[in-house]
Design a protein around this motif. Structure first.
Motif, short mmCIF file in Angstrom:
data_model
loop_
_atom_site.label_atom_id
_atom_site.label_comp_id
_atom_site.label_asym_id
_atom_site.label_seq_id
_atom_site.Cartn_x
_atom_site.Cartn_y
_atom_site.Cartn_z
N ASP A 700 0.82 -1.20 0.00
CA ASP A 700 0.00 0.00 0.00
C ASP A 700 0.86 1.26 0.00
O ASP A 700 0.47 2.30 -0.56
N THR A 701 2.05 1.18 0.61
CA THR A 701 2.95 2.34 0.61
C THR A 701 3.47 2.61 -0.80
O THR A 701 3.53 3.76 -1.24
N ILE A 703 1.96 1.74 -3.56
CA ILE A 703 0.81 2.23 -4.32
C ILE A 703 0.64 3.73 -4.08
O ILE A 703 0.34 4.49 -5.01
N GLU A 704 0.85 4.16 -2.85
CA GLU A 704 0.74 5.59 -2.53
C GLU A 704 1.74 6.40 -3.37
O GLU A 704 1.39 7.45 -3.92
N GLU A 784 -2.50 -4.43 -5.20
CA GLU A 784 -3.82 -3.96 -4.76
C GLU A 784 -4.65 -5.11 -4.20
O GLU A 784 -5.43 -4.93 -3.26
N TYR A 787 -4.14 -5.67 -0.61
CA TYR A 787 -4.83 -4.71 0.25
C TYR A 787 -6.19 -4.38 -0.34
O TYR A 787 -6.40 -3.33 -0.88
#
Length: 787
Positions: A700-701, A703-704, A784, A787
């Protein structure tokens, strides 16, 4: 001369016809007024004197000064050193000091075979030093005594290595250790004794004169003749013979009581693989081969096939029981060897004004040249220009660039000071081939724009690069050192790696007047061709060392906010040409990629070489994945070409970063744009995250960061930046990195360790698992899906 006590009037010197001893003799006669009585093995006094004079002439090119050095007929292996009584009496009576250099340096013989010359002779010399009056004794030992299988991890000058004698597998070291123990007793009884433990003693730093029979010379000659060299992790701890000799001469004036031990080794030793790489740059085709394969070569060596290594076969092939099946040389590999501490010794040498000469390309060229001149190897196929770059050349270049930059034809340099900078292996090899400073150098310059104007100071970076042919030749030599086949495919296909026209590309990009780009580049002071267009110079802004935060070092994991700040800066850089690359593609430095089919042999060769490292760092074989990346290159590049592209740095990692002070947060400044290319913007982001992503980072980090990059670029895009395509482009960019860039890094890593590289590849593996384009399902990537 510093730190003198009473100057000796006459010195008793052993080994005076040997490689080290004759250099000590030359130092005594040049730097002191002392006379020398030299023990020489011969059939008569006249023959001894003749041998001494011949050795001195061969080593120095000069005649022995009349009345300064006299040969004493003797033999180290005999009682009283084989001297007749009158000669022994004269030595005891007339000399004020003894320097015992004589020894049989043999890596294969047994202790019993070496005992008379290397142990009992020490006892005889010490006795002579005690007769009539006490006379200081300097004894040349070896750092090999510090290597025993049960020795402490760190050995300083105070460690009594006789306690570990049984763990020394090398008989030569055993003999020296016993001799040290004997001299320790004499020292405790009051005789001033200095034991000099030296590393390997190699060629003269001035003229390269080398001992063709020593270990390093034989390995060099063998590699140059046969084309094979052992691929071993060995720091060649060696000092030039003139430095060791100067040390002994200076110590003759350094008074002390009792026994002391000094460690004389090189503070910056060269790695064996670096030496092999230099041989290749000099034109000797020699490839590193696995150690066991090389041992097979040694085992098969004959006086005709490899005359250099044949005499050392017992040393290389012996497997002493105490080493649990390892060969003798493995005791000295980095994974096994003890750490030598020499802080006290360095302090003594500093007081004597002694500094170890640098072991660099120029030095190696002198040594190899001397070996070639003596007929031990062929002449080097390549040699640097005879005219070396002088400081005046640097001043001329910098002054010309600054006059142009400031529009001040009367500008004059007042002072120029070079600052030390760590150069890479490529820069060092290029510098030797070019005959001048190559790569990056920092200078602090003081100048006046015109007569009477105030003095201004300016720190700057001067980069010197050769043209394409020399760059590719050095790259080929580096690849050839890593494998003969790899060298051949590199030569055939390297022009497709995007390395061409680098000397044109970087200054052209620095001249682009676009704030979003300029804000993240160093200032340009100018560029020019030097010396007939063979060398290209570039002067750019130098940021203060404070502009390099500790967290930004290569191999360090970055804080989350720092990564976000750099991702935002990256988006500003990429926004300038996003979807508008036509002007870049028309530049002379833009080189379109060749068809993938042409590059397959090189990609496979790079993959095979890199697999040794990648597989170790991943804990599983990397070859299947690397080969799939090569086989799918055509389709992948076609897919990437259909995505929005822009100008990318293409070497986007902390090795090329600095940070300007700013009000809110330091601002990224990216250096070294010489590999810049037209690619998808995700390419730079993929490389950045491989270098800086913390081990604890989750999908997720990442993806950010990807979404932030995409969002910042969207206003500049001609069409919507599709989320799925954006993630796909990131995953495909990771495959591009594993195809060329990271395997190329392993060429450097094999020759000179790049400590950041394991973490980079481990991060790549994680990112690839999360963003594997083949694993995407509809609009959802694996990252993705987690998460």
């Amino acid at each position: 001369m510093t730190g003198r006590t009473v100057a000796p009037r006459c010195v008793f010197l052993t080994g005076a016809t040997g490689f080290l001893g004759v250099t000590v003799l030359a130092g005594l006669l040049t730097k002191t007024e002392a006379k020398a009585l030299c023990l020489v093995r011969a059939s008569s006094p006249a023959d001894a004197q003749r041998r001494l004079e011949q050795a001195f002439l061969a080593a120095t090119g000069r005649q022995l000064p009349p009345g300064r050095a006299e040969a004493v007929c003797g033999d180290l292996a005999l009682p009283r050193l084989g001297m007749v009584p009158t000669a022994a009496e004269r030595v005891a009576q007339d000399t004020d000091m003894a320097i015992h250099c004589g020894a049989e340096v043999n890596w294969s013989k047994s202790y019993a075979a070496l005992r008379a010359v290397n142990v009992l002779s020490v006892l005889e010399v010490a006795r002579l030093c005690c007769e009539r009056r006490p006379k200081p004794l300097i004894f040349v030992s070896t750092l090999a005594v510090c290597y025993a299988h049960d020795a402490p991890e760190s050995v300083d000058e105070n460690v009594d290595m006789s306690r570990y004698l049984a763990g020394m597998p090398l008989a030569y070291a055993q003999g020296k250790c016993v001799a040290e123990h004997v001299l320790g007793a004499f020292g405790r009884a009051g005789l001033p004794v200095t034991i000099v433990r030296s590393g390997l003693i190699v060629g003269d730093s001035g003229n390269g004169r080398s001992n063709p029979d020593d270990l390093v010379s034989r390995l060099l000659c063998s590699a140059a003749r046969t084309g094979v060299a052992p691929d071993v992790d060995w720091q060649v701890d060696a000092c030039p013979v003139d430095f060791v000799a100067d040390t002994l001469v200076e110590l003759a004036w350094s008074g002390h009581t009792g026994a002391r031990i000094l460690h004389v080794h090189h503070p910056c030793p060269r790695h064996w693989r670096e030496i092999v790489a230099w041989l290749n740059v000099a034109g000797y085709r020699s490839s590193l081969v696995p150690y066991d394969d090389w041992l097979d070569h040694v085992r098969r060596a004959t006086p005709k096939s490899d005359p250099d290594l044949r005499p050392l076969r017992p040393f290389f092939l012996a497997r002493p029981r105490i080493l649990s099946g390892q060969t003798l040389p493995e005791l000295y590999f980095e994974a096994n060897r003890e750490r030598i501490e020499a802080s006290r010794s360095r302090a003594v040498l500093r007081r004597c004004g002694l500094r170890v000469p640098t072991i660099d390309g120029e030095y190696l060229a002198r040594c190899v040249g001397a070996l070639a001149a003596a007929g031990h190897i062929p002449d080097a196929p390549h040699s640097p220009p005879k005219r070396r770059l002088a400081l005046a050349d640097t001043e001329t270049t910098i002054a010309a660039l600054l006059r142009d930059h400031f529009g001040a034809p009367g500008l004059k340099l007042e002072e120029i000071q070079r600052c030390d900078v760590d150069g890479g292996i490529i820069s060092e090899l290029l510098a030797w081939r070019m005959g001048q400073e190559a790569g990056v150098a920092k200078y602090r310059v003081a100048f006046r724009r015109r007569r009477g104007a105030p003095v201004e100071e300016l720190p700057l970076i001067l980069k010197r690069k050769p043209g394409d042919d020399l760059m590719l030749a050095v790259g080929e030599a580096l690849a050839g050192a890593c494998g003969a086949t790899l060298g051949k495919v590199f030569r055939a296909n390297a022009r497709g790696l995007g390395l061409l026209r680098a000397h044109e590309r970087e200054p052209d990009l620095y001249r682009i007047d676009e704030p979003r780009l300029r804000n993240h580049m160093p200032g340009l002071y100018g560029s020019m061709k030097e010396r007939g267009g063979q060398v290209f110079a570039l002067a750019i802004e130098c940021l203060d060392s404070a502009a390099f935060p500790s967290w930004a070092a290569p191999g360090r994991s970055w804080p989350h906010q720092s990564i976000r700040a750099v991702v935002e800066a990256t988006a500003q850089i990429h926004s300038v040409f996003l979807g508008r690359t036509r002007s870049l593609e028309q530049k002379s430095w833009h080189t379109p990629s060749p068809p993938s089919e042409e590059m397959l042999p090189l990609w496979r060769g790079l993959a095979d070489h890199a697999a040794d490292f990648f597989s170790d760092w991943w804990g599983e074989s990397s070859l299947p994945l690397q080969r799939r990346a090569a086989e799918a290159a055509r389709k992948r590049r076609s897919t990437l070409a259909a995505m929005p592209r822009t100008l990318v740095h293409n070497d986007f990692n902390p090795r090329n970063f600095a940070f300007r002070p700013a009000v809110i947060a330091p601002r990224l400044c990216a250096f070294d744009w010489e590999l810049a290319a037209v690619r998808v913007p995700q390419h730079d982001l993929a490389e950045l995250l491989c270098f800086v992503l913390p081990a604890e980072a989750r999908p997720d980090t990442v993806i950010e960061y990807l979404e932030m990059h995409r969002a910042k670029l969207q206003p500049y895009a001609e069409t919507a930046l599709d989320r799925r395509k954006w993630f796909e482009g990131f995953g495909l960019s990771l495959d591009e990195l594993i195809l060329e860039r990271f395997p190329l890094y392993t060429l450097f890593h094999r020759i000179r360790r790049q400590p950041y590289l394991p973490q980079v590849l481990q991060n790549w593996r994680r990112l690839r698992e999360w963003f594997d384009p083949a694993a995407q399902s509809g609009d959802v990537s694996r990252a993705e899906a987690i998460y």
